[in-house]
Design an enzyme around this catalytic site. Structure first.
Site: not given
Length: 171
Positions: A79, A130, A142
């Site tokens: 990510c 994240h 993402h």
């Protein structure tokens, strides 16, 4: 028990049928939902130099790239590596690690999000774990996790909605 097994089987069939093949890259002109184009959404807001448009275009060009832990190149991304790569391709210097990306950016409210800003979540440990790039229209792009590819996700998806921890901008 049979009903639960049937639902689980249908869920996996649905997920597999909706997942693009490895290496698939969605053309940047393709909209993920009918009537929505990130460029049109961004055009409603000031975008000096078009940097927000460029960030979204770069991120879109990487849709379908496989997740790879520690990855920060088009062969595979985690990510924060995805966000780091997209920003660096647009000559914007940000930290590589998710927590540092959150700490070094300028905090913004959820209602103040603009395409190209970063959204942060708590997924598996305490604190920020994240990150994704807000694409407008309540969606972000993402690299979700092992076994998945770079994709669009809605922020109001129940899983992501309850894990949202904040947003920052570097723009």
């Amino acid at each position: 028990m049979k009903r639960k097994t049937a639902y689980i089987s249908l869920f996996f069939i649905f997920c597999v049928s909706c997942t693009p093949p490895p290496g698939y890259v969605r053309p940047s002109s393709t909209s993920i939902t009918a009537g929505y184009t990130p460029s049109a959404n961004i055009a409603k807001q000031a975008d000096p130099g078009g940097v927000r448009n460029r960030i979204i275009s770069t991120a879109q060009s990487l849709l379908g790239t496989p997740y790879r832990f520690g990855g920060s190149k088009p062969g595979g991304f985690d990510c924060s590596g995805f966000v780091y790569y997209v920003y660096s391709e647009n000559d914007i210097s940000i930290p590589r690690a998710t927590s540092e990306q959150y700490l070094k950016g300028r905090r913004i409210s959820k209602s103040g999000l603009r395409a190209g800003d970063l959204v942060f979540y708590q997924t598996y440990r305490m604190g920020i774990s994240h990150v994704g790039i807000y694409a407008g229209g309540g969606r972000f792009i993402h690299a979700p996790r092992t076994g998945k590819n770079v994709e669009y996700t809605r922020m109001d998806n129940p899983y992501w909605k309850k894990r949202f921890r904040g947003a920052v901008t570097y723009l």
